[in-house]
Design a protein around this motif. Structure first.
Motif, short mmCIF file in Angstrom:
data_model
loop_
_atom_site.label_atom_id
_atom_site.label_comp_id
_atom_site.label_asym_id
_atom_site.label_seq_id
_atom_site.Cartn_x
_atom_site.Cartn_y
_atom_site.Cartn_z
N ALA A 77 49.09 39.89 40.43
CA ALA A 77 49.21 39.51 41.96
C ALA A 77 47.90 38.62 42.40
O ALA A 77 47.94 37.99 43.36
CB ALA A 77 49.39 40.74 42.83
N GLY A 78 47.14 38.37 41.50
CA GLY A 78 45.80 37.52 41.87
C GLY A 78 45.02 38.35 42.85
O GLY A 78 44.43 37.53 43.97
N ILE A 79 44.95 39.72 42.97
CA ILE A 79 44.00 40.26 43.94
C ILE A 79 42.89 40.96 43.26
O ILE A 79 43.05 41.59 42.26
CB ILE A 79 45.18 41.29 44.36
N GLY A 80 41.86 40.64 43.95
CA GLY A 80 40.42 41.31 43.36
C GLY A 80 40.59 42.88 43.34
O GLY A 80 41.17 43.20 44.04
N ARG A 81 39.53 43.31 42.87
CA ARG A 81 39.61 44.88 42.72
C ARG A 81 37.84 45.24 43.05
O ARG A 81 37.27 45.46 42.30
CB ARG A 81 39.80 45.59 41.43
N GLU A 82 37.73 45.23 44.28
CA GLU A 82 36.33 45.39 44.91
C GLU A 82 36.12 46.71 45.62
O GLU A 82 34.88 47.30 45.85
CB GLU A 82 35.82 44.38 45.68
N ILE A 83 37.46 47.61 45.82
CA ILE A 83 37.26 48.95 46.57
C ILE A 83 37.96 49.92 45.75
O ILE A 83 38.58 49.63 44.40
CB ILE A 83 38.08 48.87 47.94
N ASP A 84 37.85 51.32 46.10
CA ASP A 84 38.46 52.29 45.22
C ASP A 84 39.82 52.20 45.24
O ASP A 84 40.54 51.72 45.93
CB ASP A 84 37.93 53.65 45.71
N ASP A 85 40.49 52.81 43.86
CA ASP A 85 41.67 52.81 43.85
C ASP A 85 42.48 53.52 44.85
O ASP A 85 43.59 53.10 45.42
CB ASP A 85 42.22 53.67 42.29
N GLU A 86 42.13 54.71 45.43
CA GLU A 86 42.70 55.27 46.57
C GLU A 86 42.89 54.43 47.73
O GLU A 86 44.03 54.44 48.30
CB GLU A 86 42.06 56.59 46.82
N ILE A 87 42.19 53.64 48.15
CA ILE A 87 41.89 52.77 49.29
C ILE A 87 43.32 51.53 48.96
O ILE A 87 43.83 51.47 49.75
CB ILE A 87 40.70 52.38 49.52
N ILE A 88 42.87 51.13 47.60
CA ILE A 88 44.26 50.13 47.37
C ILE A 88 45.30 50.58 47.38
O ILE A 88 46.30 50.11 47.94
CB ILE A 88 43.86 49.75 45.79
#
Length: 465
Positions: free
Chosen positions: A160-171
């Protein structure tokens, strides 16, 4: 909400559950009633459609303006308002007294947009509201420690071209697939379909069954596979299965690589598979989405028939999604395009390829039938083919089989970079030596490499070409 989480939401963009607005205006009532009539959502005021932050003055005046607009809906919508930096966030819960109306009429969410409902759609909406939505129900037995697969989330975000800078649960919460209740994160059924290790015991009805029959009737099965991975991996596996069964020819293009021409355009088939996955009725247990390959046709069927409120004469002309969040997630990874374009795209692709028109059957199942051209004599050759042509066809078939096996292995490596060769062998249907042979070929081509120690290392895909 933190500034980091806000940045992440802006990066994700608008969706079924998220709307951006530059300022408070008359159109805000449409968005509020649309969310209340659908599954709820959040409106971020001070952000343009393209994600650029414009900002608003966050004070009691704007709070009162938003509250007045919500109260003037009929019936009033109970919203809550938060401020972060120079952004106002309006939290709209799913309404308990649907339908909700504003001065411009009745609205509901369709993908990332709010659309005005027609008179017939309002009537259908009222009839359908008594039915629970499968994708939004919490899964009763899902356990994050045992069932959640973070690698599937990684693959989704990367695609999806989305970065991962926060926790999985919030995502997961922001994607609308999980929700925190009394300090416990609970996974919805839609989250199980996309981010669990396997759907086999959690949501068995989401299995996709593929079968090849000898001849034109359902009598002798010569190949069958049941796919029970996540939604996106299942789609990839199904496409790999179908590619192995389609007849293909090569055309010289003047470039070093020849062009593969499949008897049925792969994009048309993929559109049909995605349609089946996103529109099936997941409340129907004991029935799978099926792909059946016959000598004269390919049938792709899903339980549920046409969505309620979509009459046959409106089919292909009007968009109506049975599973909004599933469709929204597939849209993020570009497997779903504009709303209501899938069926017309299938028709157009078949016409451009000079293939026979598809047939659509409606009932308790929805079925797309792709007619196949009559099989030519001599493994795809026209009658009277020369020895040279036969040799070329044999070479092509051998090459095609090898390429298909390599694609299957690449799918497994993408799904689980730590997978063992023994597990690959059982999944692909090869001997361990066969897997080793294909792994070495992929290494030689510079497509993959191995990193780390022998037992605890991982595979890295360098070049998918």
């Amino acid at each position: 909400m933190t500034s980091k989480e806000l940045d992440y939401i802006i990066q994700e963009g608008e969706s079924y559950l998220v709307e951006f607005k530059e300022r408070v205006g008359a159109s805000l009532a449409r968005e509020i009633t649309a969310f209340a009539n659908a599954s709820g959502g959040r409106i971020f005021i001070g952000i343009a459609d393209n994600g650029s932050v414009i900002g608003v003055k966050t004070d009691n005046k704007i709070r009162s303006q938003i509250q007045d607009i919500a109260n003037n809906c009929h019936p009033p919508v109970q919203v809550s308002i938060d401020f972060i930096e120079n952004i106002a966030i309006v939290h709209v819960p799913e309404g308990k007294d649907k339908p909700y109306q504003c001065s411009d009429g009745f609205f509901s969410r369709m993908g990332p947009n709010s659309q005005k409902m027609t008179r017939d759609e309002i009537a259908d909406f009222l009839q359908a509201e008594g039915k629970l939505r499968f994708e939004e129900q919490f899964h009763k037995t899902f356990d994050f420690a045992r069932h959640y697969d973070p690698q599937r989330l990684n693959a989704f975000l990367k695609t999806a071209g989305i970065g991962r800078e926060i926790d999985d649960e919030i995502i997961l919460e922001n994607l609308g697939v999980a929700e925190r209740i009394e300090d416990r994160l609970r996974m919805k059924n839609v989250g199980v379909l996309f981010f669990s290790r396997s759907i086999e015991t959690l949501c068995e009805q989401a299995t996709i069954t593929c079968a090849v029959f000898d001849g034109t009737e359902r009598i002798h099965v010569i190949n069958r596979k049941d796919y029970q991975e996540d939604v996106i991996t299942n789609i990839d596996y199904v496409m790999h299965f179908i590619k192995q069964e389609l007849r293909v020819r090569y055309e010289m293009t003047g470039r070093p690589q020849r062009e593969e021409i499949y008897e049925i355009p792969l994009d048309a088939i993929r559109e049909a598979v995605v349609n089946a996955v996103s529109h099936r009725d997941y409340f129907q247990y004991g029935a799978h989405t099926t792909v059946e390959v016959f000598d004269d046709r390919i049938e792709i069927s899903n339980p549920g028939g046409l969505p309620k409120g979509l009459p046959p004469e409106e089919f292909g002309k009007r968009a109506m999604r049975r599973n909004q969040i599933i469709a929204s997630l597939l849209q993020r990874v570009r497997l779903v395009e504009n709303m209501g374009t899938g069926i017309n795209k299938i028709r157009r692709l078949l016409q451009e390829a000079k293939c026979a028109d598809p047939r659509f059957d409606f009932g308790s199942f929805f079925t797309i039938v792709f007619p196949r051209a009559e099989k030519k004599v001599g493994a795809g050759l026209k009658p009277g083919g020369t020895t040279q042509e036969t040799t070329q066809e044999t070479d092509r078939t051998t090459q095609e089989t090898g390429m298909a096996t390599e694609e299957a292995i690449l799918l497994l490596l993408r799904e689980d970079p730590s997978i063992t060769q023994k597990k690959m062998a059982s999944r692909v249907g090869l001997t361990p030596d066969g897997v080793k042979f294909n792994i070495n070929k992929l290494k030689e081509k510079g497509i993959i490499r191995r990193e780390g120690p022998t037992k605890k290392g991982r595979w890295v895909i360098i070049n998918r070409k």
